[in-house]
Design a protein around this motif. Structure first.
Motif, PDB file in Angstrom:
ATOM      1  N   TRP A 115       0.852  -1.192   0.000  1.00 28.69           N
ATOM      2  CA  TRP A 115       0.000   0.000   0.000  1.00 28.69           C
ATOM      3  C   TRP A 115       0.888   1.243   0.000  1.00 28.69           C
ATOM      4  O   TRP A 115       1.388   1.663   1.044  1.00 28.69           O
ATOM      5  N   THR A 164      -4.486   0.946   5.277  1.00 27.36           N
ATOM      6  CA  THR A 164      -5.504   1.366   4.310  1.00 27.36           C
ATOM      7  C   THR A 164      -6.726   2.007   4.961  1.00 27.36           C
ATOM      8  O   THR A 164      -7.678   2.358   4.264  1.00 27.36           O
ATOM      9  N   THR A 183     -10.449   3.585   3.302  1.00 28.20           N
ATOM     10  CA  THR A 183     -11.568   2.648   3.356  1.00 28.20           C
ATOM     11  C   THR A 183     -12.814   3.368   3.847  1.00 28.20           C
ATOM     12  O   THR A 183     -12.753   4.142   4.804  1.00 28.20           O
ATOM     13  N   TYR A 193      -8.677   0.203  -5.103  1.00 33.32           N
ATOM     14  CA  TYR A 193      -8.968   0.306  -3.668  1.00 33.32           C
ATOM     15  C   TYR A 193      -9.216   1.763  -3.280  1.00 33.32           C
ATOM     16  O   TYR A 193     -10.175   2.077  -2.562  1.00 33.32           O
TER      17      TYR A 193
END
Length: 378
Positions: free
Chosen positions: A165, A244, A248, A335
């Motif tokens: 990430w 993350t 999110t 994402y």
């Protein structure tokens, strides 16, 4: 029947009795004294946190109620930071019991508010072990050796998550290690059976902005049963959730969140689909290729472990497929977009496909990787 008339002096006395029985609120001066006593109490964290890098420890009082003349109950929100780890104050609902002694109010008890989960220090003294990238806090009964081992494993998990990430995040993690599975469940406010067999979970609030509540919480029983490789996978998975978190949101499909965390954990290892997805492989070989990507409810803890295992495995294979076919940058882009766009738009912008096309490619991948019959064959 004529009404009963009470003497004038009886009415105020009766009113005082009724109010005292209900717990009369304090007058302004007494409430200020109680609040001042709570502020004095908050200047020093509990003895059980000795060695823990706590700062900005304070109580935001929401209500004060007298219980008789010399006792009071206070509801408050505890706010604090772990220095060097929390981007913003963390919070905990508390109830404080105070008594007036020799004319001064003093805190006699500090506990979780009714319905609120306890904090680690409510379960006993906390031991702190620092790694290069991790702060490990152990509950009562945890040895320094165990905590040092977890800190070393967390130190390896942080750069692995960061490599998967590339988005902005703190690059460090706080790990809680309660004394038992039951103590872990108390911290999380759920039954112990919900976490039995799991190695760890992550807490925190999804969404943009500072997220101070991210904690990796170890299940000491489940974690102890894992191999060294299993511990690495579990910790990297959970640390990836920390990394993350700010990207999110409620629009992020749960299969993408969980699949990405597993993809980060297995990334760069020689792990095969057969090794990492045994439950799904058994289903595919029975001709039970899933017709859709895993639904959110399939990831619920405490249910049937076999469907949950298939959901996690299928989510990982979906993310691995995206990384292989469209590229790792496209997976990361998907994402990020999924947390700020409607899902159909995120898919289209990042991969150039819709969900039906992605699902079809995923089902074909399951067949190819796990050795089932061709999709649609009878």
């Amino acid at each position: 029947m004529s009404p009963v008339r009470l003497p004038p002096r009886v009415l105020p006395l009766l009113l005082c009795v009724l109010l005292a029985g209900c717990g009369a609120p304090p007058d302004g001066a007494a409430e200020r004294e109680v609040r001042r006593a709570v502020a004095d109490w908050s200047r020093v964290p509990p003895d059980g946190l000795a060695g823990v890098p706590v700062e900005d420890w304070s109580y935001r009082v929401s209500s004060v109620r007298r219980d008789g003349g010399d006792r009071a109950l206070v509801r408050a929100e505890l706010r604090y930071r772990l220095a060097g780890y929390d981007a913003a104050p963390d919070g905990s609902a508390r109830e404080l019991e105070l008594a007036r002694d020799a004319g001064a109010w003093r805190v006699r008890a500090d506990r979780p508010a009714p319905g609120a989960p306890p904090q680690l220090w409510d379960q006993g003294p906390v031991t702190a072990v620092r790694g290069a990238r991790a702060l490990v806090l152990g509950g009562a009964g945890q040895s320094a050796g165990t905590l040092s081992g977890i800190a070393a494993e967390a130190d390896r998990a942080v750069p692995a998550a960061g490599a998967a990430w590339p988005g902005p995040w703190a690059g460090r993690v706080v790990v809680l290690v309660p004394g038992s599975l039951e103590r872990m469940a108390e911290l999380l406010g759920r039954p112990a059976d919900a976490y039995r067999g799991l190695g760890a979970v992550t807490t925190g609030r999804a969404g943009t902005g500072p997220s101070p509540a991210d904690r990796v919480v170890i299940n000491p029983e489940g974690y102890a049963e894992l191999s060294e490789a299993g511990r690495r996978v579990v910790l990297t998975h959970e640390v990836t959730h920390v990394a993350t978190r700010a990207a999110t949101s409620a629009t992020t499909p749960l299969w993408l969140s969980e699949g990405f965390a597993d993809w980060a954990a297995y990334r760069g290892t020689p792990t095969t689909a057969e090794q990492a997805a045994p439950a799904l492989a058994r289903a595919v070989r029975r001709g039970e290729v899933p017709g859709e990507l895993p639904r959110a409810e399939a990831f619920d803890f405490g249910g049937d472990s076999e469907p949950m295992a298939r959901a996690y495995e299928g989510a990982w294979l979906a993310c691995r497929l995206i990384a292989r076919r469209w590229g790792e940058e496209a997976l990361v882009d998907l994402y990020g977009r999924a947390g700020r766009q409607a899902w159909p738009a995120a898919l289209s912008d990042a991969l150039g496909v819709d969900e039906a096309e992605l699902t079809r490619a995923w089902r074909q991948e399951l067949h190819a990787e796990l050795g089932g019959r061709p999709v649609g064959a009878r």
